[in-house]
Design an enzyme around this catalytic site. Structure first.
Site, short mmCIF file in Angstrom:
data_model
loop_
_atom_site.label_atom_id
_atom_site.label_comp_id
_atom_site.label_asym_id
_atom_site.label_seq_id
_atom_site.Cartn_x
_atom_site.Cartn_y
_atom_site.Cartn_z
N SER A 123 0.81 -1.21 0.00
CA SER A 123 0.00 0.00 0.00
C SER A 123 0.85 1.26 0.00
O SER A 123 0.32 2.36 -0.17
CB SER A 123 -0.91 0.02 1.24
OG SER A 123 -0.13 0.00 2.42
N HIS A 144 -2.77 -3.40 -6.02
CA HIS A 144 -3.13 -3.02 -4.65
C HIS A 144 -4.64 -3.12 -4.44
O HIS A 144 -5.41 -2.28 -4.92
CB HIS A 144 -2.65 -1.59 -4.36
CG HIS A 144 -2.99 -1.13 -2.97
ND1 HIS A 144 -3.31 0.17 -2.67
CD2 HIS A 144 -3.07 -1.82 -1.79
CE1 HIS A 144 -3.57 0.27 -1.38
NE2 HIS A 144 -3.44 -0.93 -0.83
N GLU A 156 -5.74 -0.64 -7.33
CA GLU A 156 -4.77 0.27 -7.94
C GLU A 156 -3.71 -0.55 -8.68
O GLU A 156 -3.07 -1.42 -8.09
CB GLU A 156 -4.09 1.13 -6.86
CG GLU A 156 -5.01 2.14 -6.21
CD GLU A 156 -4.32 2.93 -5.10
OE1 GLU A 156 -4.61 4.12 -4.97
OE2 GLU A 156 -3.51 2.33 -4.35
N ASN A 194 -4.02 6.50 -0.63
CA ASN A 194 -3.34 6.79 0.63
C ASN A 194 -2.66 8.15 0.63
O ASN A 194 -2.30 8.68 1.69
CB ASN A 194 -2.33 5.70 0.98
CG ASN A 194 -3.00 4.51 1.62
OD1 ASN A 194 -3.94 4.65 2.38
ND2 ASN A 194 -2.54 3.32 1.30
#
Length: 504
Positions: A123, A144, A156, A194
């Site tokens: 991540s 991801h 992702e 993130n």
């Protein structure tokens, strides 16, 4: 290129929650899946978890019993890494440690066919760095998933400097064939979600540090006024403060101390105290048995006005006028700066300045500001702040009038930009920088934030509804107020505001 054929075997390395979830997804899509962990007990628990999830779907009528059995048959549990040799896609979901992942991929590369695709579920770690020790770095990319992988739609697809574009395209098409919503990203700290999501936590933590309201009140404002699925404090408690704080620090350090990603001292204190949220029983809230959940603070019922004056255009807040009229408030409309005059008070949407500063600059002491809402026609809650110069009578009349329209009023101390407005503007600013820096396209960033975090709207589309020029003005006022680089405006956002062009 097309998605991987279901005849291609998939290996998932790591049988924890993420690994078993990814194995579940691939097996449901029709692949034979090797679920590997060096710990045989972990493999057994991982496969048992997959069966439990599948049985749940059968019980809900969302999966046929025969499909459940076929899926389980395709999951091959093993603690022998040699069993993975004929896999065409190998997905790593182990501890977030770059050196350990590099060692694993070197081992996998040596034992699999040259055309095999290596993928990491990291991540936050660099795909470029992870591939740098391989003989075939072009075969490695990020894949991801979000937790829980069987239910979260977003994936992702992350390319490092060496990643073959054809490999990224195959993973993109494969994720789509597996029923997921894939987006493309380049290997930068935090990838899309993130990174772009950091302001959702950091702005709330900043406002809490200024003692503007309680966590329960701030959570309620973002949930009820803006339709975010969870408030930032309850979400951090759910994620775990150790995890959330570590991600924030990782992004902050990876961007060489960029002030926009500065971690919160409040969250650091929680981590140091072991108050990690739900998993420890204490975080911002108390989850221990018998503990009471604090309620958001609302203003006591006040007597409102029977009439008000709408001065000019209220923009996105226009539906508020219809609510007031339906509640029996008689409205008069005149030219003006876009505000409501209720009694001897002025009520206006925040523009990033504090109410106290704005009242002083505009020479109107009885100034009340309201926060952003996604839909003023239906929001059950509205946050307000008052200038320090504002009298109690003027404040109470504004509160009572809005209460007549069915709004629960939560007061914030006079912080710049209130909560919802500055949060959305900062999310849009971060998203715009992501586009400008080539991390992902505007479409993929908004898609990632809707499906990876369940935001009610992509931040760039939201900024377009507010108007890029207005977002720039809010951010400029925040930067003036705090004097910090944290609130610098994205050059791309400025450019679109100056050109009068939408971001999305």
């Amino acid at each position: 290129m097309a998605a991987l054929a279901t005849t291609i075997r998939v290996a998932v390395i790591g049988a924890g929650a993420m690994g078993s979830g990814i194995a579940h997804v691939a097996a449901r899509a029709g692949h034979v899946v090797y679920l590997y962990d060096m710990n045989a007990d972990a493999v057994a628990r991982g496969k048992a978890g997959i069966e439990k999830d599948l049985r749940f779907l059968v019980g809900k009528g969302k999966l046929a019993e025969a499909d459940c059995m076929d899926t389980l048959e395709r999951v091959r549990a093993t603690s022998r890494i040699e069993d993975l040799a004929d896999a065409g896609l190998l997905v790593e979901a182990i501890v977030e440690n770059l050196e350990i992942k590099q060692q694993l991929f070197a081992q996998l590369e040596a034992m699999t066919a040259p055309e095999a695709i290596l993928a990491t579920n990291t991540s936050s770690l660099s795909i470029t760095a992870m591939a740098s020790t391989l003989k075939r770095p072009q075969r490695l990319a990020g894949l991801h998933f979000f937790n829980p992988a069987p239910r979260m739609a977003l994936v992702e697809i992350v390319s490092g400097l060496a990643t073959d574009p054809a490999v990224a395209t195959t993973l993109y098409d494969t994720a789509k064939a597996w029923g997921k919503v894939p987006v493309r990203a380049s290997s930068t700290p935090g990838f899309i979600v993130n990174r772009v999501a950091r302001p959702y936590y950091s702005e709330a933590l900043r406002i809490l540090a200024e003692r503007a309201a309680t966590p329960a009140t701030l959570d309620a404002i973002l949930r009820e006024s803006c339709n975010f699925p969870m408030g930032p404090f309850e979400l951090m408690d759910l994620i775990g403060h150790d995890v959330n704080y570590a991600v924030t620090r990782s992004v902050f350090e990876a961007y060489f101390g960029d002030k926009r990603f500065t971690p919160s001292l409040i969250q650091q204190e929680l981590v140091l105290a072991g108050r990690l949220g739900r998993k420890s029983g204490l975080g911002f809230y108390d989850y221990r048995e018998g503990a009471d959940r604090p309620q958001p603070v609302v203003e006591a019922v006040c007597e409102g006005a029977d009439e008000a004056v709408a001065c000019g255009e209220l923009g996105i807040a226009v539906p508020l006028l219809a609510r007031l009229e339906q509640a029996g408030v008689k409205l008069k409309r005149t030219e003006g700066p876009g505000e409501l005059r209720i009694g001897n008070a002025r009520l206006a949407l925040s523009d990033g300045r504090t109410a106290t500063r704005r009242a002083a600059e505009e020479g109107t002491p009885n100034l009340v500001l309201f926060d952003l809402a996604r839909d003023y026609a239906s929001t059950p809650r509205l946050a307000l702040s008052r200038a320090d110069q504002c009298g109690d009578g003027a404040w109470n009349t504004v509160v009572g009038t809005l209460q007549r329209a069915g709004l629960a009023i939560s007061r914030l101390d006079d912080v710049a930009g209130l909560l919802a407005l500055r949060t959305v503007c900062m999310l849009a600013n971060e998203a715009a920088d992501g586009v400008a820096q080539g991390i992902a396209s505007a479409h993929d960033i908004d898609t990632a934030m809707r499906y990876g975090t369940n935001y009610p709207e992509g931040p760039l589309a939201w900024a377009d509804r507010l108007g890029p020029g207005f977002v720039v003005r809010v951010l400029g006022h925040l930067r003036e107020h705090y004097g910090e680089e944290r609130y610098r405006v994205s050059p791309l956002l400025q450019r679109h505001a100056q050109a009068g062009k939408p971001l999305f």
